[in-house]
Design an enzyme around this catalytic site. Structure first.
Site, PDB file in Angstrom:
ATOM      1  N   LYS A  21       0.819  -1.221   0.000  1.00 38.46           N
ATOM      2  CA  LYS A  21       0.000   0.000   0.000  1.00 38.46           C
ATOM      3  C   LYS A  21       0.858   1.278   0.000  1.00 38.46           C
ATOM      4  O   LYS A  21       2.069   1.225   0.283  1.00 38.46           O
ATOM      5  CB  LYS A  21      -0.921  -0.030   1.225  1.00 38.46           C
ATOM      6  N   TYR A  60     -12.573  -2.267  -3.688  1.00 39.68           N
ATOM      7  CA  TYR A  60     -13.025  -2.478  -2.304  1.00 39.68           C
ATOM      8  C   TYR A  60     -14.558  -2.486  -2.179  1.00 39.68           C
ATOM      9  O   TYR A  60     -15.078  -2.201  -1.111  1.00 39.68           O
ATOM     10  CB  TYR A  60     -12.451  -1.390  -1.401  1.00 39.68           C
ATOM     11  N   ASN A  68      -1.880   0.102   6.907  1.00 43.95           N
ATOM     12  CA  ASN A  68      -1.394  -1.188   7.419  1.00 43.95           C
ATOM     13  C   ASN A  68      -0.499  -1.919   6.409  1.00 43.95           C
ATOM     14  O   ASN A  68      -0.325  -3.127   6.466  1.00 43.95           O
ATOM     15  CB  ASN A  68      -2.558  -2.056   7.907  1.00 43.95           C
ATOM     16  N   HIS A  82      -2.196  -5.422   1.611  1.00 42.86           N
ATOM     17  CA  HIS A  82      -3.509  -6.057   1.467  1.00 42.86           C
ATOM     18  C   HIS A  82      -3.277  -7.456   0.921  1.00 42.86           C
ATOM     19  O   HIS A  82      -2.372  -7.665   0.113  1.00 42.86           O
ATOM     20  CB  HIS A  82      -4.388  -5.274   0.477  1.00 42.86           C
ATOM     21  N   GLU A 120      -9.617 -10.735  -7.536  1.00 35.14           N
ATOM     22  CA  GLU A 120      -8.666  -9.629  -7.344  1.00 35.14           C
ATOM     23  C   GLU A 120      -7.489  -9.723  -8.328  1.00 35.14           C
ATOM     24  O   GLU A 120      -6.995  -8.699  -8.801  1.00 35.14           O
ATOM     25  CB  GLU A 120      -8.173  -9.623  -5.890  1.00 35.14           C
TER      26      GLU A 120
HETATM   27  P1  CMP Z   1      -7.359  -4.562   3.810  1.00 30.67           P
HETATM   28  O1  CMP Z   1      -6.899  -5.945   4.074  1.00 30.67           O
HETATM   29  O2  CMP Z   1      -6.758  -3.853   2.651  1.00 30.67           O
HETATM   30  O3  CMP Z   1      -8.954  -4.575   3.601  1.00 30.67           O
HETATM   31  C1  CMP Z   1      -9.759  -3.445   3.855  1.00 30.67           C
HETATM   32  C2  CMP Z   1      -9.049  -2.376   4.608  1.00 30.67           C
HETATM   33  O4  CMP Z   1      -9.853  -1.466   5.299  1.00 30.67           O
HETATM   34  C3  CMP Z   1      -8.192  -2.983   5.699  1.00 30.67           C
HETATM   35  O5  CMP Z   1      -7.108  -3.679   5.130  1.00 30.67           O
HETATM   36  C4  CMP Z   1      -7.831  -1.762   6.538  1.00 30.67           C
HETATM   37  O6  CMP Z   1      -6.661  -1.109   6.081  1.00 30.67           O
HETATM   38  C5  CMP Z   1      -9.025  -0.829   6.284  1.00 30.67           C
HETATM   39  N1  CMP Z   1      -9.811  -0.560   7.486  1.00 30.67           N
HETATM   40  C6  CMP Z   1      -9.999   0.645   8.034  1.00 30.67           C
HETATM   41  N2  CMP Z   1     -10.778   0.569   9.128  1.00 30.67           N
HETATM   42  C7  CMP Z   1     -11.081  -0.735   9.280  1.00 30.67           C
HETATM   43  C8  CMP Z   1     -11.856  -1.464  10.238  1.00 30.67           C
HETATM   44  N3  CMP Z   1     -12.473  -0.862  11.275  1.00 30.67           N
HETATM   45  N4  CMP Z   1     -11.943  -2.804  10.084  1.00 30.67           N
HETATM   46  C9  CMP Z   1     -11.343  -3.432   9.041  1.00 30.67           C
HETATM   47  N5  CMP Z   1     -10.611  -2.791   8.107  1.00 30.67           N
HETATM   48  C10 CMP Z   1     -10.470  -1.462   8.230  1.00 30.67           C
END
Ligand code: CMP
Length: 136
Positions: free
Chosen positions: A12, A52, A115, A118, A129
């Site tokens: 990311k 998403y 984070n 993904h 995906e």
């Molecule tokens: P990712 O695995 O990319 O999938 C969706 C993303 O939403 C997740 O990682 C997080 O970076 C983001 N996100 C933000 N807030 C939340 C939340 N409360 N719960 C889960 N995902 C979140």
């Protein structure tokens, strides 16, 4: 019986911006993942919204899509035995504060939004995906 799978991984914007892509790719390779396809791109917010879409009803959807389209990302097809689960284990919990030692998010994640990586959450979503980014 062997179960070689492919999964989609995204490094990311927060990690690409900090030049962590090589180190993160090394973590995948050290765990036995093969990087089958890879490209560095920046996507439009509309594309992030499509990617998403499963999260469209969530309160964090808009910020999430703005964020994913805010800078360059590295998208990869990873291959390994049970790749979907193995990738989720290597990434660690969505929230880096809850991620286990040795995981990518524990090491590099900044917040639940930033984070660093993904990964597909199921084999069905992995196919969807991978097609999303690599349909020729
Ligand atoms: P990712 O695995 O990319 O999938 C969706 C993303 O939403 C997740 O990682 C997080 O970076 C983001 N996100 C933000 N807030 C939340 C939340 N409360 N719960 C889960 N995902 C979140």
């Amino acid at each position: 019986m062997s179960n070689i799978e492919q999964t989609l991984s995204i490094i990311k914007p927060d990690a690409v911006e900090r030049n962590l892509d090589s180190e993160i790719k090394e973590m995948f390779k050290n765990k036995g993942f093969k990087i089958i396809k890879e490209k560095k791109i920046q996507i439009e917010k509309l594309e992030a919204e499509k990617f998403y879409k499963v999260h469209e009803t969530k309160p964090f959807y808009n910020d999430l899509c703005s964020y994913l389209s805010s800078g360059p990302i590295v998208v990869m097809v990873l291959e390994k035995e049970n790749a979907v689960l193995a990738n989720r284990e290597l990434m660690g919990a969505t929230n880096p504060q809850e991620a286990a030692e040795g995981t990518i998010r524990k090491k590099y994640g900044i917040s639940i939004d930033k984070n660093s990586v993904h990964g597909s959450d199921s084999t069905d979503n992995a196919k969807i995906e991978i097609d999303f980014f690599f349909k020729d």
